[in-house]
Write an enzyme that holds these catalytic residues in place. Structure first.
Site, PDB file in Angstrom:
ATOM      1  N   SER A   1       0.846  -1.194   0.000  1.00  0.00           N
ATOM      2  CA  SER A   1       0.000   0.000   0.000  1.00  0.00           C
ATOM      3  C   SER A   1       0.883   1.246   0.000  1.00  0.00           C
ATOM      4  CB  SER A   1      -0.880   0.015   1.247  1.00  0.00           C
ATOM      5  OG  SER A   1      -0.070   0.292   2.380  1.00  0.00           O
ATOM      6  N   LYS A   2       0.239   2.360  -0.257  1.00  0.00           N
ATOM      7  CA  LYS A   2       0.953   3.631  -0.257  1.00  0.00           C
ATOM      8  C   LYS A   2       1.611   3.846   1.105  1.00  0.00           C
ATOM      9  CE  LYS A   2      -0.729   8.025   0.220  1.00  0.00           C
ATOM     10  NZ  LYS A   2       0.325   8.484   1.092  1.00  0.00           N
ATOM     11  N   ARG A   3       0.891   3.432   2.150  1.00  0.00           N
ATOM     12  CA  ARG A   3       1.442   3.612   3.503  1.00  0.00           C
ATOM     13  C   ARG A   3       2.745   2.831   3.700  1.00  0.00           C
ATOM     14  NH1 ARG A   3      -2.403   1.423   6.464  1.00  0.00           N
ATOM     15  NH2 ARG A   3      -3.985   1.801   4.878  1.00  0.00           N
TER      16      ARG A   3
ATOM     17  N   GLY B   1       4.965   2.314   1.487  1.00  0.00           N
ATOM     18  CA  GLY B   1       5.999   3.114   0.840  1.00  0.00           C
ATOM     19  C   GLY B   1       6.455   4.231   1.768  1.00  0.00           C
TER      20      GLY B   1
ATOM     21  N   TYR C   1       3.603   5.357  -5.864  1.00  0.00           N
ATOM     22  CA  TYR C   1       2.939   5.981  -7.013  1.00  0.00           C
ATOM     23  C   TYR C   1       3.939   6.162  -8.163  1.00  0.00           C
ATOM     24  CZ  TYR C   1      -1.105   7.227  -4.106  1.00  0.00           C
ATOM     25  OH  TYR C   1      -2.207   7.189  -3.310  1.00  0.00           O
TER      26      TYR C   1
END
Ligand code: GLU
Length: 505
Positions: free
Chosen positions: A262-264, A266, A274
């Site tokens: 997930s973005k979290r 990263g 992204y």
């Protein structure tokens, strides 16, 4: 799929924010499949959920795909014969199908208000609108035909829900996973048409995939639970023999393999998720992307292309054209692919290393400008690039790897040399400056034996003199081959730097 059907695939993102690398991989696999089979790749914007609409997100998706070179044959920007390519603009086309499903007994009107449904959820946190409770809720199955007609005539807000069968299974052959079977009784009665007349994703995706003559659907594994609903809709609408083939792509996993990336993750682990920088228009928060970090699009695409796919050999570096030529669905893995940022960087490094200078030069020139080097000698830039390319992970590493070619080092690591310094070493360098002046062919193949002979004659060891020589030229214990550096700096500059550094030791 009937075999004569033309290959037409689509990438169907919802414009809700930054594009996750998993989304770009979905786009890429669709694109590779289309190109491999001489088919069409379509970009469809799935923006029917107005509450999740984010301004700028569609433009961002376009820019990401353009950056990656994943170009659509048909899209909102480049409409073909199957438009419009934004679902919100197709709104009028959906109701008739929802109504047809009601008429045929596959769907029903539901008059429950949002408040009523919230109250149900308060009572039962696991509330699902399904065959278990639909007869006790307010809908055209529980109400009489007259009551339903009255409510409809009075313009009572309502949704249309699919009537999931209480018994039975839905099975299909997934191109990646093989046969997949779902029990319909475990699936809730999804809303198909919302009270505002907009379709939900489930209805829109089926209606549009059919209208756009989509032949194969490649999408993330997170959509697998929705597949039985979609398949039933294809059947209920009478389109079973036009049904596309399904392929649910394996998830991209966190580096430790524990769940979806997930973005979290990263943010937590310090790498982008992204494709490009994304600024949330509401909060102004910036999420860093691969592009801005310094990834080449070729490397990013290559890395994604082999995330869950291989060509059956050990080969890892592929151009997009090679991926197109080699792509085959049976080599997509069934299990999730762990994301490894170090590996992603390795791809970038390999791509920079092998990239021709001309492609890199514009970016390099702007790095030089940013660092105040206005009139760098063009041939020096080219030669330096050849030497430092293999030491760069990102294009932006150029300056750290090569500033000493363009300006004398600001600092000299005196401490690395001083403790072992001797008068004999000073004498050696004083003499070699004199002798350098006589060298005619100032190039690395001449300088290396020349320097080594002088060292041998002095009776000292090569290592004792090479390191100080390097430090005098570049300031520290880094950089490529010291004779290459000396050659590129030129005779005068080398003599100048030695002369300047010598008194410091
Ligand atoms: N709109 C869905 C998404 O945002 C598309 C899923 C599909 O491809 O069916 O991913």
């Amino acid at each position: 799929m009937s075999s004569q059907k033309k290959v037409r695939v689509r990438f169907a993102p919802s414009p809700t924010g930054g594009l996750h690398l998993g989304g770009v991989r979905t786009a890429l696999f669709n694109y590779l499949f289309a190109r491999h089979h001489g088919g069409d790749f379509i970009l469809r914007i799935e923006d029917t959920d107005q509450t999740r609409f984010v301004p700028g997100a569609e433009e961002y998706i376009n820019e990401c795909l353009a950056w990656c070179g994943i170009l659509a044959d048909e899209s909102p920007e480049k409409p073909g014969a199957f438009g419009p390519y934004r679902q919100s603009e197709r709104k009028p086309s959906y109701r008739q199908f929802a109504e047809q499903l009601v008429k045929d007994g596959y769907a029903y009107y539901a008059f429950d208000t949002a408040e009523e449904l919230d109250a149900q959820r308060q009572l039962q946190p696991n509330f699902r609108y399904s065959h278990e409770n639909r007869l006790s809720l307010r809908n055209s199955l529980s109400l009489s035909d007259e009551q339903t007609a009255e409510l409809l005539d009075a313009g009572t807000p309502h949704t249309i829900r699919i009537k999931m069968p209480e018994e039975g299974t839905v099975s299909f052959e997934d191109m990646i996973r093989g046969r997949v079977t779902f029990e319909t009784k475990l699936i809730d009665d999804k809303v198909l048409l919302k009270a505002d007349g907009m379709p939900t994703y489930h209805l829109a995706v089926v209606v549009d995939d059919r209208a756009m003559e989509i032949s194969h659907i490649f999408r993330g594994e997170e959509w697998l639970p929705s597949a039985p609903v979609h398949i039933l809709l294809w059947e209920y609408l009478g389109w079973a023999n036009e049904m596309p083939q399904w392929a649910h792509l394996p998830l991209i996993l966190k580096p430790d393999g524990n769940g979806k990336l997930s973005k979290r993750d990263g943010d937590r682990l310090g790498f982008p998720v992204y494709a490009m920088n994304w600024t949330d228009p509401k909060t102004g928060d910036l999420t860093k992307g691969f592009r801005e970090l310094g990834f080449l699009p070729e490397a990013f695409v290559n890395m994604l292309g082999v995330l869950g796919w291989n060509d059956g050999t050990e080969k890892e570096i592929f151009t997009i054209d090679e991926l197109i030529a080699k792509f085959s669905v049976d080599r997509i893995s069934k299990s999730g692919a762990k994301f490894d940022f170090e590996k992603a960087k390795w791809f970038n490094h390999e791509w920079i290393k092998n990239m021709d200078n001309a492609t890199l030069t514009p970016a390099i020139n702007s790095i030089l400008m940013e660092n105040g080097i206005i009139n760098a000698d063009a041939s020096l830039v080219q030669n330096v690039l050849l030497v430092v390319k293999e030491r760069m992970t990102f294009v932006s590493d150029f300056w750290a790897q090569s500033s000493f070619f363009f300006q004398a080092p600001q600092q000299i690591d005196v401490d690395a040399v001083k403790p072992k310094w001797t008068a004999e070493k000073t004498a050696f360098f004083e003499q070699i400056i004199q002798e350098f002046a006589t060298v005619e062919h100032w190039d690395a193949p001449t300088l290396e034996p020349f320097f080594k002979e002088k060292v041998a004659a002095s009776g000292m060891k090569i290592g004792e003199l090479m390191m100080p020589f390097r430090i005098m030229l570049v300031g520290g214990k880094f950089g490529p081959d010291v004779f290459l550096i000396a050659a590129l700096l030129g005779k005068q500059e080398v003599i100048k730097r030695i002369t300047k550094a010598l008194p410091l030791f």
